[in-house]
Scaffold this motif. Structure first.
Motif, short mmCIF file in Angstrom:
data_model
loop_
_atom_site.label_atom_id
_atom_site.label_comp_id
_atom_site.label_asym_id
_atom_site.label_seq_id
_atom_site.Cartn_x
_atom_site.Cartn_y
_atom_site.Cartn_z
N ALA A 128 0.83 -1.20 0.00
CA ALA A 128 0.00 0.00 0.00
C ALA A 128 0.87 1.26 0.00
CB ALA A 128 -0.92 0.00 1.21
N LEU A 129 1.90 1.25 0.82
CA LEU A 129 2.79 2.42 0.87
C LEU A 129 3.55 2.58 -0.43
CD1 LEU A 129 4.20 2.20 4.51
CD2 LEU A 129 2.21 3.43 3.66
N ALA A 130 3.87 1.46 -1.09
CA ALA A 130 4.56 1.54 -2.38
C ALA A 130 3.69 2.24 -3.42
CB ALA A 130 4.93 0.14 -2.86
N VAL A 131 2.39 1.93 -3.43
CA VAL A 131 1.48 2.61 -4.36
C VAL A 131 1.46 4.10 -4.07
CG1 VAL A 131 -0.93 2.86 -5.04
CG2 VAL A 131 0.06 0.57 -4.77
N LEU A 132 1.37 4.45 -2.80
CA LEU A 132 1.29 5.85 -2.41
C LEU A 132 2.58 6.59 -2.79
CD1 LEU A 132 -0.57 7.88 -0.97
CD2 LEU A 132 0.64 7.34 1.14
N LEU A 133 3.73 6.01 -2.42
CA LEU A 133 5.01 6.66 -2.68
C LEU A 133 5.37 6.67 -4.16
CD1 LEU A 133 7.10 5.37 0.36
CD2 LEU A 133 6.06 7.63 0.05
N SER A 134 4.70 5.84 -4.95
CA SER A 134 4.96 5.87 -6.38
C SER A 134 4.58 7.23 -6.97
CB SER A 134 4.18 4.76 -7.10
OG SER A 134 2.78 4.99 -7.06
N GLY A 135 3.68 7.94 -6.29
CA GLY A 135 3.34 9.29 -6.75
C GLY A 135 4.56 10.19 -6.75
N THR A 136 5.44 10.04 -5.75
CA THR A 136 6.66 10.83 -5.69
C THR A 136 7.62 10.44 -6.79
OG1 THR A 136 6.46 11.12 -3.29
CG2 THR A 136 8.63 11.45 -4.24
N THR A 137 7.77 9.13 -7.02
CA THR A 137 8.71 8.69 -8.05
C THR A 137 8.23 9.09 -9.44
OG1 THR A 137 7.69 6.48 -8.26
CG2 THR A 137 9.41 6.74 -6.61
N VAL A 138 6.92 9.03 -9.69
CA VAL A 138 6.40 9.47 -10.99
C VAL A 138 6.60 10.98 -11.14
CG1 VAL A 138 4.33 9.68 -12.42
CG2 VAL A 138 4.76 7.57 -11.15
N ALA A 139 6.57 11.71 -10.03
CA ALA A 139 6.83 13.15 -10.09
C ALA A 139 8.24 13.42 -10.60
CB ALA A 139 6.65 13.78 -8.71
N THR A 140 9.21 12.61 -10.18
CA THR A 140 10.58 12.82 -10.67
C THR A 140 10.72 12.41 -12.13
OG1 THR A 140 11.34 10.61 -9.96
CG2 THR A 140 11.49 12.39 -8.36
N ILE A 141 9.90 11.45 -12.57
CA ILE A 141 9.97 11.00 -13.96
C ILE A 141 9.30 11.98 -14.92
CG2 ILE A 141 9.29 9.18 -15.58
CD1 ILE A 141 9.32 7.23 -13.19
N ALA A 142 8.08 12.39 -14.56
CA ALA A 142 7.27 13.19 -15.48
C ALA A 142 6.96 14.58 -14.96
CB ALA A 142 5.97 12.45 -15.79
N GLY A 143 6.64 14.69 -13.68
CA GLY A 143 6.17 15.96 -13.15
C GLY A 143 7.22 17.06 -13.17
#
Length: 392
Positions: A128-143
């Protein structure tokens, strides 16, 4: 994984983009608001400090609020702060909006981390935490790259407006997609705040928080200063800065995914393997940073290792803070952001040494070495605590 987790991850994506996007916007902000780049640079530590202070404070204030209402308020305040920041021509006002948005971000993340852990069975907290923290990693990729491009094309204010707008569908999703009764566990178990705070006297909790902070400090020490390594040390063009950051972001996403699969049932192998490899990786990058192929490859690998190890340690915070159901998320958030503040400060100090531009890479290696030494030194004490699974 339940849909509400992905709604929360969307908000974490917007907030992560906001946290990291200033690196490419500072010159324009300084020029537009008639301040020095150094003064504009104070917006970054202001945000991080707001996160550290805001996480426990907001979690404590919101612990008696309905969980869905807390998340909604925090994301709307975050959006409003960015709208005000985008509209202002006054630097002190912009500074205040960064602090306010950081406090709202911290409160949201603290509640969201706790919420994520309660939306799934007890043995799936890591996923569950991995899904949540994936928002941060996607931010570094695309955001972050997207924000930089938007800022270059339309000005820094457009990026702030975009963050504010991105929060609105997230707010609607929280309101309609997260069941109010399921987010909080008031009827099941909610100890007094004082009782939850006494959990901070648990040596194993302090240990995993310290280890998580050290690993995150190592990550941010180098991540913050990757741009000059790419252009000055490796001799690549400015376009390669974005490529390098995206590679690191992709690696971090894979690392979080690995942690999500293993951190609940098999955290020991992640820590036992990831720690030494990370300890070897940062100095290796420092030595080979002038060779573009090795630089790009190692940045990707270190993104995987840093986030696999860091996410696993943060997951362990929730297991060790089981007696703090409403405050555990703030403990995890504080540990992450203490690392995010300390790491760049240590790295910045190395830039004036003989190491020069690769000093931050050596600093990351040192921070991981301390983490490995601490973990090894206290391994016996951890294992003796039967309720702990930190090094299982």
């Amino acid at each position: 994984m339940p849909l509400p987790l992905y709604l929360l991850a969307m908000a974490v994506f917007a907030m992560g983009t906001s946290e990291f996007m200033l690196a490419g916007l500072l010159p324009d902000i300084a020029s537009d608001l008639d301040v020095t780049v150094g003064a504009a640079g104070m917006l970054t530590p202001a945000f991080a400090i707001g996160m550290i202070v805001g996480a426990p404070l907001m979690a404590a204030l919101a612990r008696n609020w309905p969980g869905r209402a807390s998340l909604l308020v925090f994301v709307l305040v975050f959006s409003a702060a960015h709208a005000v920041g985008a509209a202002t021509s006054n630097f002190p006002v912009l500074f205040i909006t960064r602090v306010v948005s950081a406090v709202a971000n911290a409160g949201f993340l603290a509640v969201a981390l706790t919420t994520a852990a309660t939306l799934v069975p007890a043995g799936n907290k890591g996923r569950a935490l991995a899904v949540l923290l994936s928002g941060t990693t996607v931010a570094t990729i695309a955001g972050v790259p997207g924000g930089s491009i938007l800022g270059a094309l339309l000005g820094w204010r457009a990026t702030f407006w975009a963050i504010a707008a991105l929060c609105l569908p997230t707010a609607i999703g929280i309101l309609t997609g997260i069941p109010a009764g399921r987010v909080q566990q008031d009827a099941v178990y909610k100890p007094a705040l004082r009782s939850e705070l006494t959990q901070l006297a648990n040596p194993r909790l302090i240990l995993v928080m310290l280890l998580g902070a050290l690993v995150n400090a190592a990550t941010f020490a180098s991540f913050t200063f990757l741009a000059p390594v790419v252009t000055d040390t490796a001799g690549l063009g400015e376009l390669w800065i974005s490529v390098t950051l995206v590679l690191f972001g992709v690696g971090s996403f894979i690392g979080v995914t690995i942690a999500g699969r293993l951190s609940d049932q098999r955290p020991g192998p992640v820590i036992a393997v990831g720690g030494p490899l990370l300890l070897l990786g940062w100095p290796t990058l420092a030595v080979l940073a002038d060779r573009p192929v090795f630089l790009l490859t190692l940045v990707f690998v270190l993104g995987v290792l840093s986030f696999a190890l860091g996410s696993t340690l943060i997951t362990r915070v929730f297991y060790e803070a089981a007696g703090s159901p409403t405050m555990a998320g703030s403990y995890a958030t504080a540990a992450l952001n203490i690392g995010a503040v300390v790491g760049p400060l240590i790295a910045a100090a190395t830039l004036s040494t003989k190491a020069g531009g690769i000093g931050p890479l050596w600093a990351s290696g040192l921070l991981v070495a301390i983490a490995v030494l601490v973990a090894f030194s206290f391994r016996g004490a951890i294992v003796e605590g039967r309720s702990s699974e930190v090094l299982r």
